[in-house]
Design a protein around this motif. Sequence first.
Motif, PDB file in Angstrom:
ATOM      1  N   GLN A 185      51.714  17.200   6.328  1.00 37.14           N
ATOM      2  CA  GLN A 185      51.267  16.948   7.687  1.00 37.14           C
ATOM      3  C   GLN A 185      49.837  16.426   7.739  1.00 37.14           C
ATOM      4  O   GLN A 185      49.410  15.874   8.736  1.00 37.14           O
ATOM      5  N   GLU A 186      49.083  16.623   6.698  1.00 35.62           N
ATOM      6  CA  GLU A 186      47.672  16.278   6.726  1.00 35.62           C
ATOM      7  C   GLU A 186      47.461  14.782   6.535  1.00 35.62           C
ATOM      8  O   GLU A 186      48.233  14.119   5.862  1.00 35.62           O
ATOM      9  N   GLN A 187      46.391  14.281   7.104  1.00 27.95           N
ATOM     10  CA  GLN A 187      46.092  12.857   7.001  1.00 27.95           C
ATOM     11  C   GLN A 187      45.765  12.468   5.551  1.00 27.95           C
ATOM     12  O   GLN A 187      46.141  11.411   5.084  1.00 27.95           O
ATOM     13  N   CYS A 188      45.068  13.313   4.862  1.00 28.37           N
ATOM     14  CA  CYS A 188      44.710  13.072   3.464  1.00 28.37           C
ATOM     15  C   CYS A 188      45.183  14.287   2.671  1.00 28.37           C
ATOM     16  O   CYS A 188      44.447  15.258   2.510  1.00 28.37           O
ATOM     17  N   PRO A 189      46.434  14.254   2.182  1.00 28.67           N
ATOM     18  CA  PRO A 189      47.036  15.469   1.646  1.00 28.67           C
ATOM     19  C   PRO A 189      46.597  15.896   0.249  1.00 28.67           C
ATOM     20  O   PRO A 189      47.413  16.120  -0.615  1.00 28.67           O
ATOM     21  N   GLY A 190      45.341  16.046   0.005  1.00 34.87           N
ATOM     22  CA  GLY A 190      44.762  16.802  -1.085  1.00 34.87           C
ATOM     23  C   GLY A 190      45.151  16.525  -2.521  1.00 34.87           C
ATOM     24  O   GLY A 190      45.415  15.428  -2.919  1.00 34.87           O
ATOM     25  N   THR A 191      45.178  17.607  -3.303  1.00 40.83           N
ATOM     26  CA  THR A 191      45.321  17.570  -4.749  1.00 40.83           C
ATOM     27  C   THR A 191      46.704  18.040  -5.175  1.00 40.83           C
ATOM     28  O   THR A 191      47.217  19.015  -4.654  1.00 40.83           O
ATOM     29  N   VAL A 192      47.282  17.320  -6.131  1.00 43.47           N
ATOM     30  CA  VAL A 192      48.542  17.731  -6.749  1.00 43.47           C
ATOM     31  C   VAL A 192      48.186  18.325  -8.109  1.00 43.47           C
ATOM     32  O   VAL A 192      47.436  17.724  -8.877  1.00 43.47           O
ATOM     33  N   ARG A 193      48.731  19.503  -8.392  1.00 40.68           N
ATOM     34  CA  ARG A 193      48.458  20.193  -9.655  1.00 40.68           C
ATOM     35  C   ARG A 193      49.759  20.374 -10.422  1.00 40.68           C
ATOM     36  O   ARG A 193      50.769  20.770  -9.851  1.00 40.68           O
ATOM     37  N   VAL A 194      49.713  20.099 -11.716  1.00 40.54           N
ATOM     38  CA  VAL A 194      50.837  20.297 -12.625  1.00 40.54           C
ATOM     39  C   VAL A 194      50.378  21.272 -13.696  1.00 40.54           C
ATOM     40  O   VAL A 194      49.272  21.130 -14.228  1.00 40.54           O
ATOM     41  N   GLU A 195      51.222  22.262 -13.996  1.00 39.70           N
ATOM     42  CA  GLU A 195      50.933  23.217 -15.074  1.00 39.70           C
ATOM     43  C   GLU A 195      52.183  23.370 -15.933  1.00 39.70           C
ATOM     44  O   GLU A 195      53.288  23.382 -15.414  1.00 39.70           O
ATOM     45  N   VAL A 196      51.966  23.519 -17.223  1.00 43.95           N
ATOM     46  CA  VAL A 196      53.051  23.859 -18.135  1.00 43.95           C
ATOM     47  C   VAL A 196      52.587  25.042 -18.968  1.00 43.95           C
ATOM     48  O   VAL A 196      51.582  24.958 -19.679  1.00 43.95           O
TER      49      VAL A 196
ATOM     50  N   MET B  77      54.418  22.964 -10.236  1.00 43.47           N
ATOM     51  CA  MET B  77      53.693  21.945  -9.479  1.00 43.47           C
ATOM     52  C   MET B  77      53.234  22.553  -8.169  1.00 43.47           C
ATOM     53  O   MET B  77      53.970  23.308  -7.547  1.00 43.47           O
ATOM     54  N   VAL B  78      52.021  22.230  -7.783  1.00 44.11           N
ATOM     55  CA  VAL B  78      51.494  22.632  -6.489  1.00 44.11           C
ATOM     56  C   VAL B  78      51.293  21.346  -5.703  1.00 44.11           C
ATOM     57  O   VAL B  78      50.515  20.474  -6.098  1.00 44.11           O
ATOM     58  N   LEU B  79      52.038  21.249  -4.595  1.00 38.99           N
ATOM     59  CA  LEU B  79      52.023  20.048  -3.769  1.00 38.99           C
ATOM     60  C   LEU B  79      51.386  20.359  -2.427  1.00 38.99           C
ATOM     61  O   LEU B  79      51.768  21.336  -1.779  1.00 38.99           O
ATOM     62  N   PRO B  80      50.434  19.545  -1.988  1.00 37.62           N
ATOM     63  CA  PRO B  80      49.799  19.790  -0.693  1.00 37.62           C
ATOM     64  C   PRO B  80      50.760  19.495   0.445  1.00 37.62           C
ATOM     65  O   PRO B  80      51.747  18.788   0.272  1.00 37.62           O
ATOM     66  N   GLY B  81      50.440  20.017   1.622  1.00 38.60           N
ATOM     67  CA  GLY B  81      51.264  19.805   2.813  1.00 38.60           C
ATOM     68  C   GLY B  81      51.316  18.341   3.208  1.00 38.60           C
ATOM     69  O   GLY B  81      50.364  17.596   3.010  1.00 38.60           O
TER      70      GLY B  81
ATOM     71  N   LEU C 264      59.198  15.660  -5.457  1.00 40.11           N
ATOM     72  CA  LEU C 264      58.259  14.739  -4.826  1.00 40.11           C
ATOM     73  C   LEU C 264      58.866  14.110  -3.582  1.00 40.11           C
ATOM     74  O   LEU C 264      58.162  13.871  -2.597  1.00 40.11           O
ATOM     75  N   ALA C 265      60.164  13.867  -3.608  1.00 40.78           N
ATOM     76  CA  ALA C 265      60.835  13.225  -2.473  1.00 40.78           C
ATOM     77  C   ALA C 265      60.619  14.007  -1.183  1.00 40.78           C
ATOM     78  O   ALA C 265      60.465  13.415  -0.121  1.00 40.78           O
ATOM     79  N   GLY C 266      60.571  15.308  -1.251  1.00 39.55           N
ATOM     80  CA  GLY C 266      60.379  16.110  -0.058  1.00 39.55           C
ATOM     81  C   GLY C 266      58.936  16.459   0.239  1.00 39.55           C
ATOM     82  O   GLY C 266      58.652  17.194   1.176  1.00 39.55           O
ATOM     83  N   SER C 267      58.006  15.928  -0.543  1.00 38.55           N
ATOM     84  CA  SER C 267      56.599  16.308  -0.394  1.00 38.55           C
ATOM     85  C   SER C 267      55.758  15.274   0.325  1.00 38.55           C
ATOM     86  O   SER C 267      54.567  15.486   0.530  1.00 38.55           O
ATOM     87  N   GLY C 268      56.357  14.158   0.666  1.00 42.87           N
ATOM     88  CA  GLY C 268      55.576  13.089   1.280  1.00 42.87           C
ATOM     89  C   GLY C 268      55.054  12.090   0.274  1.00 42.87           C
ATOM     90  O   GLY C 268      54.423  11.115   0.630  1.00 42.87           O
ATOM     91  N   ILE C 269      55.308  12.303  -1.008  1.00 47.66           N
ATOM     92  CA  ILE C 269      54.933  11.345  -2.054  1.00 47.66           C
ATOM     93  C   ILE C 269      56.155  10.472  -2.293  1.00 47.66           C
ATOM     94  O   ILE C 269      57.184  10.942  -2.764  1.00 47.66           O
ATOM     95  N   GLN C 270      56.044   9.207  -1.937  1.00 51.93           N
ATOM     96  CA  GLN C 270      57.172   8.289  -2.033  1.00 51.93           C
ATOM     97  C   GLN C 270      57.425   7.873  -3.480  1.00 51.93           C
ATOM     98  O   GLN C 270      56.503   7.761  -4.280  1.00 51.93           O
TER      99      GLN C 270
END
Length: 153
Positions: free
Chosen positions: A72-83, A66-70, A28-34
Motif C-alpha cells: 500500500q505504501e508509495q515507496c515500499p521499503g526494503t526486501v530481505r532474504v535470509e537462508v 523473505m520479508v516483503l514490505p507492504g 513476489l506476485a502477491g507482494s506488489g513486485i511485478q
Amino acid sequence: MQVLQVQLEVGADPAEVGRARRWVRSRLAGSGIQADESLAETLILLVSELVTNAVVHTGHPAVLRMVLPGVQEQCPGTVRVEVADASDRPPAPRHAAGEETNGRGLELVDGLADRWGWRPEGAGKAIWCEIDRCAASGAGEVPVYDGVAFEAV
C-alpha cells in the motif's frame, strides 16, 4: 508499516534450488513486485545463490525466509532474504579465476544486494541480504518492522 514474512523449508537436494525460485516468484506476485521488474529477477538470483550455497556446502536442509514490505505504501521499503543452514562455519567469499565454474556466489550477492551479512542462528547460521526498493528516497535508513504477518510453508 505492514510487512509479510514468508518461509520455505528447502531439502538437502540441489534440485530444491529450482523449487525455491518458483516459490519466490509466487510470493513476489502477491507482494506488489511485478514479474517483469528487474527487482524480481535480482531477488530470484540472490535466492538461487544463497540456497545453492547452503545446500551444496552443508549437505543439509535449509530454511529460506523473505520479508516483503507492504504494497500500500508509495515507496515500499526494503526486501530481505535470509537462508539459514546447519553449518556454523562463516561464509567464505572466494574470487573465481578465469573459467572456474564455482566461487562467484557471494561475490554476486555482494554486487547485487544493498547489504548482506551473516549471523549465528541456533547450531548453524543465517546469511541475509537486503535490497532497498526506493534507495533514492531512503538511502541508509533501517526499516522498522511493526505489524508483521508471518507465513510458514
